[in-house]
Write a protein that holds these residues in place. Structure first.
Motif, PDB file in Angstrom:
ATOM      1  N   LEU A  17       0.818  -1.213   0.000  1.00 33.75           N
ATOM      2  CA  LEU A  17       0.000   0.000   0.000  1.00 33.75           C
ATOM      3  C   LEU A  17       0.851   1.263   0.000  1.00 33.75           C
ATOM      4  N   GLY A  18       1.972   1.259   0.703  1.00 34.70           N
ATOM      5  CA  GLY A  18       2.816   2.445   0.788  1.00 34.70           C
ATOM      6  C   GLY A  18       2.488   3.275   2.017  1.00 34.70           C
ATOM      7  N   LEU A  19       3.486   4.001   2.515  1.00 31.90           N
ATOM      8  CA  LEU A  19       3.354   4.724   3.784  1.00 31.90           C
ATOM      9  C   LEU A  19       2.271   5.800   3.798  1.00 31.90           C
ATOM     10  N   PRO A  20       2.184   6.688   2.773  1.00 32.76           N
ATOM     11  CA  PRO A  20       1.168   7.754   2.839  1.00 32.76           C
ATOM     12  C   PRO A  20      -0.254   7.213   2.941  1.00 32.76           C
ATOM     13  N   PHE A  21      -0.553   6.191   2.137  1.00 31.32           N
ATOM     14  CA  PHE A  21      -1.924   5.668   2.162  1.00 31.32           C
ATOM     15  C   PHE A  21      -2.164   4.749   3.347  1.00 31.32           C
ATOM     16  N   LEU A  22      -1.108   4.112   3.838  1.00 36.87           N
ATOM     17  CA  LEU A  22      -1.236   3.359   5.083  1.00 36.87           C
ATOM     18  C   LEU A  22      -1.594   4.312   6.221  1.00 36.87           C
ATOM     19  N   ALA A  23      -0.904   5.459   6.264  1.00 39.08           N
ATOM     20  CA  ALA A  23      -1.205   6.467   7.296  1.00 39.08           C
ATOM     21  C   ALA A  23      -2.624   6.982   7.165  1.00 39.08           C
ATOM     22  N   LEU A  24      -3.097   7.160   5.913  1.00 36.93           N
ATOM     23  CA  LEU A  24      -4.466   7.639   5.695  1.00 36.93           C
ATOM     24  C   LEU A  24      -5.488   6.627   6.211  1.00 36.93           C
ATOM     25  N   VAL A  25      -5.264   5.345   5.927  1.00 34.92           N
ATOM     26  CA  VAL A  25      -6.195   4.298   6.369  1.00 34.92           C
ATOM     27  C   VAL A  25      -6.260   4.251   7.895  1.00 34.92           C
ATOM     28  N   GLY A  61     -10.798  13.438   1.332  1.00 36.33           N
ATOM     29  CA  GLY A  61      -9.906  14.571   1.545  1.00 36.33           C
ATOM     30  C   GLY A  61      -8.453  14.148   1.592  1.00 36.33           C
ATOM     31  N   GLY A  62      -8.187  13.002   2.204  1.00 38.36           N
ATOM     32  CA  GLY A  62      -6.821  12.487   2.270  1.00 38.36           C
ATOM     33  C   GLY A  62      -6.270  12.135   0.904  1.00 38.36           C
ATOM     34  N   ILE A  63      -7.104  11.515   0.075  1.00 35.74           N
ATOM     35  CA  ILE A  63      -6.678  11.156  -1.284  1.00 35.74           C
ATOM     36  C   ILE A  63      -6.310  12.405  -2.071  1.00 35.74           C
TER      37      ILE A  63
END
Length: 344
Positions: A88-96, A325-327
């Motif tokens: 998934l990758g760090l930015p989207f992991l953080a978003l989830v 909003g995160g996306i």
């Protein structure tokens, strides 16, 4: 030793058999008519409420609602691995993760506005934030015993499943109208829809790539179930009265979930065993939710009232806006990973 076990099995069998038959009926409706299996299980179980008070079936139904639930949640661990997080990758992991925590926090804040206490707020907020009916049942199992526990659990399962089904239909249309890319759509669907089955349905209705990514994001949300239940159990244990029954320091089903997820991350679980465990998990959860339905009185369910429905709707809208909003803030989406076996 053998004789007491035999007597116990005979005592539990009628109730477990009834829960199993309701689960089979729900699965039949799902496979032939597309009806959500979890929703059908609880709705078919509710008219059988009288069986939860019958001497022959009461023990088995209670066992199904409690023990089969924990077995089903524990076995979800075979579907989780570290590789999913890396893909998934760090930015989207953080978003989830942020979406899950923010939704639970938001739910605790707005509970009073809808006339609900913090326990109901946590139950419904956790169900919306993590994985729908499965999360509701896991969280419900660690909450302190109270008068309307089964009613609140049944209400939450029904509401989040209905909303999840509506999201499965309308979210793909919404993402198209917003002009999201295929991968952004996968992150949005996996990060917002409540139940795994509906995430799969929504994602693969768009494309195979979207379906794979949305399922991956959803399973990462499922991963958060264990630590959140663990932290909640610790808080509830600390806050309970000295003479009250205290929740276990670490629920056994959470330990089992984490152990299975660890084994799966190291590739120690054969594919055949994973498939078998996933099937057992699904049937255990279906039978458990059927039993919860049987322990739920329809008149008492109606006592929950309209404000509670609007509360869950508000939680759902909050999560959708937060992830969307995160996306947009991150400005892209991870490359779609290859996830053989998840598309089924």
């Amino acid at each position: 030793m053998v004789e007491p076990l035999k007597d116990r099995a005979n005592q539990l069998f009628p109730g477990i058999a009834i829960a199993g038959l309701v689960a089979i009926s729900a699965q039949f409706l799902n496979e032939h008519y597309g009806a959500p299996a979890m929703l059908m299980a609880i709705l078919l179980g509710m008219p059988l409420n009288f069986l939860s008070e019958e001497q022959k079936t009461a023990e088995g139904i209670a066992f199904s609602a409690r023990t089969l639930l924990r077995i089903g949640v524990a076995l979800l661990g075979v579907r989780i691995s570290v590789d999913m997080v890396e893909a998934l990758g760090l930015p989207f992991l953080a978003l989830v993760i942020a979406g899950v925590l923010a939704t639970i926090g938001f739910s605790l804040l707005i509970g009073n506005l809808f006339g609900k206490d913090r326990l109901f707020s946590f139950l419904s907020g956790g169900a919306v934030a993590i994985c729908g009916a499965s999360a509701a049942m896991a969280i419900g199992s660690i909450l302190p015993k109270r008068e309307h526990a089964e009613r609140d659990l049944a209400f939450t399962v029904i509401t989040v499943t209905v909303l999840s089904t509506l999201a499965m239909i309308f979210y793909p249309i919404l993402t198209g109208s917003l002009g999201l890319t295929t991968d952004e759509t996968g992150v949005f669907l996996g990060g917002t829809i409540h139940d795994v089955a509906q995430v799969v349905g929504a994602g693969f209705s768009i494309s195979e790539e979207t379906g794979d990514l949305s399922t991956l994001v959803k399973l990462i949300r499922v991963t958060l179930l264990a630590p959140i239940v663990l932290v909640a159990a610790l808080i509830l244990r600390k806050g309970s009265a000295p003479d009250a029954a205290r929740p276990p320091l670490m629920p056994a089903f959470v330990i089992a979930f984490l152990i299975l997820a660890t084994f799966n991350s190291f590739g120690l679980i054969p594919e055949m065993a994973k498939d078998a465990a996933s099937q057992v998990s699904r049937w255990a959860l279906l039978a458990a939710i059927a039993a919860v339905g049987m322990k739920t009185s329809i008149p008492k369910l109606l006592e929950v009232g309209g404000p509670a429905i609007w509360m869950v709707v508000t939680q759902t809208i909050f999560l959708a806006l937060f992830v969307l909003g995160g996306i947009w803030l991150i400005g892209g989406a991870p490359q779609t990973p290859s996830l053989p076996g998840l598309s089924g």
